[in-house]
Write an enzyme that holds these catalytic residues in place. Sequence first.
Site, PDB file in Angstrom:
ATOM      1  N   ARG A   1      80.803  82.826 125.502  1.00 37.42           N
ATOM      2  CA  ARG A   1      79.504  83.491 125.477  1.00 37.42           C
ATOM      3  C   ARG A   1      79.253  84.243 126.783  1.00 37.42           C
ATOM      4  NH1 ARG A   1      74.212  79.868 124.523  1.00 37.42           N
ATOM      5  NH2 ARG A   1      74.676  79.225 126.677  1.00 37.42           N
TER       6      ARG A   1
ATOM      7  N   ASP B   1      61.897  78.117 117.712  1.00 36.20           N
ATOM      8  CA  ASP B   1      62.450  77.799 119.028  1.00 36.20           C
ATOM      9  C   ASP B   1      62.779  79.126 119.702  1.00 36.20           C
ATOM     10  OD1 ASP B   1      63.894  77.078 121.276  1.00 36.20           O
ATOM     11  OD2 ASP B   1      64.995  75.473 120.283  1.00 36.20           O
TER      12      ASP B   1
ATOM     13  N   TYR C   1      64.210  77.542 131.596  1.00 38.62           N
ATOM     14  CA  TYR C   1      65.261  77.591 132.606  1.00 38.62           C
ATOM     15  C   TYR C   1      66.326  78.638 132.316  1.00 38.62           C
ATOM     16  CZ  TYR C   1      67.198  74.222 129.236  1.00 38.62           C
ATOM     17  OH  TYR C   1      67.611  73.584 128.088  1.00 38.62           O
ATOM     18  N   LYS C   2      66.229  79.301 131.179  1.00 35.31           N
ATOM     19  CA  LYS C   2      67.187  80.368 130.883  1.00 35.31           C
ATOM     20  C   LYS C   2      66.634  81.674 131.456  1.00 35.31           C
ATOM     21  CE  LYS C   2      68.570  77.834 126.749  1.00 35.31           C
ATOM     22  NZ  LYS C   2      69.756  77.169 127.336  1.00 35.31           N
TER      23      LYS C   2
ATOM     24  N   PHE D   1      70.564  74.860 117.389  1.00 34.97           N
ATOM     25  CA  PHE D   1      70.870  74.133 118.613  1.00 34.97           C
ATOM     26  C   PHE D   1      70.772  72.630 118.348  1.00 34.97           C
ATOM     27  CE2 PHE D   1      70.006  72.482 122.894  1.00 34.97           C
ATOM     28  CZ  PHE D   1      71.077  73.043 123.564  1.00 34.97           C
TER      29      PHE D   1
END
Length: 395
Positions: free
Chosen positions: A367, A195, A220-221, A118
């Site tokens: 995705r 991560d 937040y995911k 990322f």
Amino acid sequence: MRWDEQDPLAAFRDRFIIADPDLIYLDDSSLARPLKATRDLLGRMIEDEWAGGLVRSWSHWIDLAQRLGDRLGSELLGAETGQVVFCDSTTVNLYKLSMAALTARPGRHVIVTDDANFATDRYVAQGIAARSDAELRLVHAHPDTGVDLRTLAAALDGDVAVVSLSLVGYRSGALLDMAAVNELVQGAGAYMIWDLSHAAGVVPIELDASGADLAVGCTYKYLGGGPGAPAYLYVRRELQEALRQPIWGWFGQRGQFTMGPEYDPAPGIERFLCGCPPIISLTAAQPGIEVLCEAGIEAVRAKSLRLTELVRELAAERLPALRPASPLDPARRGAHVTFEHPGARRIVAELADRQVIVDHLEPGRIRFGPGPLATRFADVWDAVDRVHTLTKGLR
């Protein structure tokens, strides 16, 4: 759909605020839907604790970051209490732990990450290398299957101080073997930073049992903490006294309220705190963790695998224009699957006009990230049907 009727987690969908019942939302890998409990809890907190308690509420706010970290760690990350704390953002936490680990390995100067990691993970490592004597070493990751352990092993030598990887790749969904990577990196004398942003809340994680050193992640995911929710970090208990993070603030100080003249890091996980915790945002992060604890991570993982397998199987039958770009073995995937097409950006935009939300990633990726507690199997079927209508005739 029969699978929805038999789904043991189906009732959890009613816990979420679904503003538009006609919208098919398959992008929890970017941002989860909000819970009704979050809305209600925030209202009570503002009314009773902020307005009612005012500054007196700090008596129970003061250690909220640690208490919430213990809950997340023990239930969803496989970490005993006193090793996880909520603070700052994923980016800031990556910087803190990377610098702490680098400093604790004198004579070593290399940070290793992969070229498909990322962006923030790569940028943090680049920034450290640009402003110090550190060197960044990029390992090539396959765009569909992620980092190969043999490739990683070849990059490890006596100069490597820190390795930073994502447990689940944000593009492909490729899932790494945490224990195997820990053994490899630690055997080379380096610290391992994970991560967990695309893994926590959908993949069973065993930080302690796998021998992990350090980890960070966002909320937040799949954890449902809301946009910009506070991140968290993990430091294995045996390492806490040996590591000193670079951002010295009063919440990480021993004897915090004595306001002493010199910085003296607090014992334990508190030394990785900096400034005041964002109490309202921490409050909003609690219900998402609690609902996942109630559902059980093994059940969540089982449904997640069924959802993504359904996406993949239907795509194989009905979407020949889309090339699968995730590991085929479901055990090697996280909770999302991706497909490749040169017109991915246009397809995703036109799907949004047809009430289907998925994500576009460069280069040319689509995705699908269904949240197991809010997504029905019928949603996946209907979404693929609309993609089929849109892409029919495309090659």
